[in-house]
Scaffold this motif. Structure first.
Motif, mmCIF file in Angstrom:
data_model
loop_
_atom_site.group_PDB
_atom_site.id
_atom_site.type_symbol
_atom_site.label_atom_id
_atom_site.label_comp_id
_atom_site.label_asym_id
_atom_site.label_seq_id
_atom_site.Cartn_x
_atom_site.Cartn_y
_atom_site.Cartn_z
ATOM 1 N N ALA A 118 -16.702 -35.259 14.580
ATOM 2 C CA ALA A 118 -17.442 -35.208 13.319
ATOM 3 C C ALA A 118 -16.982 -36.316 12.380
ATOM 4 N N GLY A 119 -17.937 -37.086 11.870
ATOM 5 C CA GLY A 119 -17.608 -38.157 10.947
ATOM 6 C C GLY A 119 -17.142 -39.428 11.629
ATOM 7 N N ARG A 120 -16.767 -39.344 12.860
ATOM 8 C CA ARG A 120 -16.300 -40.525 13.608
ATOM 9 C C ARG A 120 -17.464 -41.266 14.252
ATOM 10 N N CYS A 140 -22.346 -28.470 18.908
ATOM 11 C CA CYS A 140 -23.256 -29.057 17.913
ATOM 12 C C CYS A 140 -23.123 -28.349 16.569
ATOM 13 N N GLN A 141 -23.063 -27.035 16.606
ATOM 14 C CA GLN A 141 -22.945 -26.269 15.358
ATOM 15 C C GLN A 141 -21.672 -26.640 14.595
ATOM 16 N N ARG A 142 -20.575 -26.758 15.301
ATOM 17 C CA ARG A 142 -19.304 -27.086 14.658
ATOM 18 C C ARG A 142 -19.313 -28.516 14.099
ATOM 19 N N ILE A 143 -19.919 -29.439 14.826
ATOM 20 C CA ILE A 143 -19.992 -30.819 14.335
ATOM 21 C C ILE A 143 -20.803 -30.888 13.044
ATOM 22 N N GLN A 145 -21.342 -28.508 10.889
ATOM 23 C CA GLN A 145 -20.626 -27.868 9.797
ATOM 24 C C GLN A 145 -19.629 -28.814 9.154
ATOM 25 N N ARG A 146 -19.044 -29.680 9.947
ATOM 26 C CA ARG A 146 -18.041 -30.617 9.459
ATOM 27 C C ARG A 146 -18.660 -31.912 8.935
ATOM 28 N N SER A 147 -19.778 -32.337 9.546
ATOM 29 C CA SER A 147 -20.383 -33.617 9.191
ATOM 30 C C SER A 147 -21.897 -33.507 9.289
ATOM 31 N N PRO A 148 -22.563 -33.028 8.241
ATOM 32 C CA PRO A 148 -24.024 -32.835 8.291
ATOM 33 C C PRO A 148 -24.806 -34.111 8.612
ATOM 34 N N ALA A 149 -24.234 -35.282 8.347
ATOM 35 C CA ALA A 149 -24.961 -36.531 8.577
ATOM 36 C C ALA A 149 -24.957 -36.949 10.045
#
Length: 648
Positions: A118-120, A140-143, A145-149
């Motif tokens: 996420a974010g990387r 996918c859900q966890r990613i 949650q951490r990085s909506p973009a």
């Protein structure tokens, strides 16, 4: 992942691409033996283990389901041969405790993986095949949650047809679905996202949240026109992890895409394929690499990774050019161990050459041991062809992990009885088949023509009810299906009993001095068969004409060919040849396809005692066939696809 990453780097060298073989981390965390056990039940157990990550309220039901399924395997939890290690699950585990520890480890791994991604990355794509759907959705859900973009997308066979659009409608953490092969759709998606376009409207192979309603039946596939032009796959990340884990790992080789027997999309006829199969719904048709390109790939990958175990991903081996391919592999001078999927139309000499190239593991598409049943399922082969393929594998020591498909809708009891008798009389001489009950897959012929087959109430597979809330189960479309049938199911228990007997008899025979239930040694003018099927040795000595007729039938022979060789040459009368064949069939040392001589085909069942003896015999038969071909009298190819059945 190796193929897609290499293609994306080739086409867009400025895009940073990374692969993550996250399942290897899971295997390490829970132990390889236990991981393998779960993977053998991936459609049900593997999928269900991740559903509580999305739907925590289902966890207790999944726990009970898991315990029941694991107990049914009969695997030991403690003592010698325990399937779970004390290091991972404690000294005195129970299946309930194993589930609790297992799910905690899986959720912990998902969290760590999501933190790393996420974010990387701007885009995270996950491939779904063989029981990976809910693991990927959970990630996918966890990613998100951490990085909506971060854009999330799924590809792979599990999300074919209606499945992909339905998932986009159900799960707001999923952005895109790629259907069919991924090279060109993935490249187009990356380029459009870079330009700020997000809807992907009109992009073949891609479904977005914006177009899911318009493409409810799935996307139009977008395929590479020439797969010879694809770059070499990049397995660097996987190879590094596999070597660090000290795994026996395979080089996956792609020689073709699709199945040449599946002509359904090309012809518009849903029955122009095996009626039970949906393995090719993600392809428009069949394409193959040249034999030269395949061997070039093998050499390049072998040189890069120093691994000689080759696993061909092809759904089917090429229909033509098998000898050329085998010769090219042999000419490399390298030692290979190879797995390949095959059809029973492969000739004995072709199989011999593949064995000499390194083929030691195969999966022939056997499926049935009743000609009527084979027509019912659209297999396009015959019992005699199946027996010949099984026999040559047995002789050469090729492990044939083929399946026997049971419980196909509409099967008749006489087909079950014929299958049972074929096992006990003939097939038990060779490596046992794996009996597997038919399961309905979305997009298969029998799904497309469900009314013709009398299927009703087609729905997501019932086991999904364990892990999914009722309303979710009803809304989404999944690849595995359940159905109702108006007729009383045919009783296949005799086939399963016969397969158990088969397994015991085959294993016992390998431990004896005869090494086979039936085998032969040839002296040229006579031969001796050693038959231990009754539990006692029965010697059968064949001399002169009998020996020659039996040897002639070592590969499938038509009555017309035997008549030409033995009757028209004046060696014997028709009555003599017919009488000899009749005795062979009565002794169950020859299989006859057909009830009358005219039009019948014959196969001698006894395998050679050693692979070396089989090699000499197959090579002599091939040389004789070549000689006949030069004289213009060669028989046609032994096994041609049969006419497709007109109805169920």
């Amino acid at each position: 992942m190796g193929a897609l990453s290499a293609y994306l780097r080739q086409q867009e060298p400025t895009v940073e691409v990374e692969c993550r073989s996250a399942y290897l981390e899971v295997a390490s965390e829970i132990g390889l033996a236990f991981y393998d056990l779960i993977s053998q039940n991936s459609y049900e157990v593997g999928e269900m283990l991740y559903t509580p990550c999305l739907f925590p309220q289902q966890k207790q039901r999944v726990r009970e389901f898991f315990v029941k399924r694991m107990e049914a395997t009969g695997e030991a939890l403690t003592g010698p041969g325990a399937i779970v290690s004390a290091a991972h699950f404690g000294e005195a585990p129970t299946w309930e405790g194993v589930f609790d520890t297992l799910t905690a480890r899986l959720e912990g791994h998902l969290d760590r993986l999501a933190d790393a991604l996420a974010g990387r990355f701007d885009v995270v794509g996950l491939t779904t095949c063989f029981g990976q759907l809910f693991a990927n959705l959970s990630l996918c859900q966890r990613i998100k949650q951490r990085s909506p973009a971060t854009k999330t997308l799924l590809g792979g066979s599990t999300i074919s047809n209606q499945v992909g659009p339905s998932l986009l409608k159900e799960f707001d953490f999923l952005d895109y679905i790629i259907q069919g092969e991924g090279e060109q759709p993935l490249l187009a998606l990356v380029r459009q996202l870079r330009e700020g376009q997000t809807e992907m409207r009109g992009t073949k192979g891609v479904i977005s949240r914006a177009t899911a309603g318009e493409l409810a039946g799935g996307a139009q596939l977008w395929e590479v026109p020439n797969i010879n032009a694809l770059p070499l796959p990049d397995y660097d990340e996987y190879a590094r992890k596999a070597e660090e884990g000290n795994l026996l790992w395979f080089l996956t080789i792609e020689g073709s895409r699709g199945c040449w027997w599946d002509r359904a999309k090309r012809t518009g006829n849903p029955k122009a394929t095996c009626f039970f199969c949906n393995l090719n719904v993600q392809w428009n048709g069949y394409r193959e690499k040249s034999a030269e390109r395949v061997v070039t790939d093998i050499l390049a990958l072998n040189g890069r990774y120093q691994t000689n175990v080759l696993f061909f991903l092809d759904n089917i081996i090429r229909a033509k050019g098998i000898e050329e391919f085998a010769d090219r592999v042999i000419d490399t001078g390298k030692d290979f161990v190879i797995f390949y999927e095959m059809r029973a139309s492969v000739r004995p000499y072709e199989l011999l050459r593949l064995w000499e190239a390194g083929v030691r593991y195969v999966q022939f598409g056997i499926e049935g041991l009743s000609n009527s049943y084979l027509k019912r399922i659209g297999k396009g082969t015959s019992v005699i062809a199946n027996l010949q393929a099984m026999k040559v594998c047995h002789e050469l020591g090729i492990l044939n992990s083929a399946n026997l498909l049971t419980d196909f809708p509409g099967a008749r009891q006489e087909e079950v009885e014929e299958t049972t008798q074929t096992i006990l009389d003939y097939a038990q001489l060779y490596t046992p088949l794996n009996p597997n009950r038919f399961w309905l897959g979305r997009g298969a012929t029998i799904d497309t023509l469900s009314q013709e087959y009398g299927l009703s109430n087609i729905r997501n597979a019932d086991f999904y009810k364990v892990g999914l809330p009722e309303e979710v189960y009803r809304r989404i479309s999944l690849l595995d299906l359940s159905y109702d049938s108006p007729s009383t199911p045919t009783d296949w228990s005799s086939v399963y009993d016969a397969c158990r007997k088969w397994g015991r008899a085959y294993a016992a025979a390998k431990e004896t001095q005869y090494r086979h239930l039936l085998t032969y040694l040839d002296s040229g003018d006579s031969m001796r068969l050693y038959d231990t099927r009754s539990g006692m040795l029965n010697n059968i000595v064949l001399r002169g004409l009998e020996r020659d007729i039996y040897m002639a039938c070592m590969e499938i022979q038509r009555w017309e060919d035997l008549r030409e060789e033995f009757i028209e040459t004046g060696r014997a009368s028709q009555d003599e040849v017919a009488a000899i064949l009749g005795r062979f069939v009565e002794q169950r040392i020859v299989y006859q396809e057909g009830s009358r001589l005219e039009g019948s085909r014959f196969l001698a069942l006894a395998p050679a005692y050693t692979a070396e003896m089989a090699t000499r015999r197959i090579r002599r038969a091939h040389e004789a066939a070549q000689l006949r071909r030069k004289k213009g009298t060669a028989a046609p190819r032994q096994e041609q696809p049969v006419a497709l059945a007109e109805s169920a």
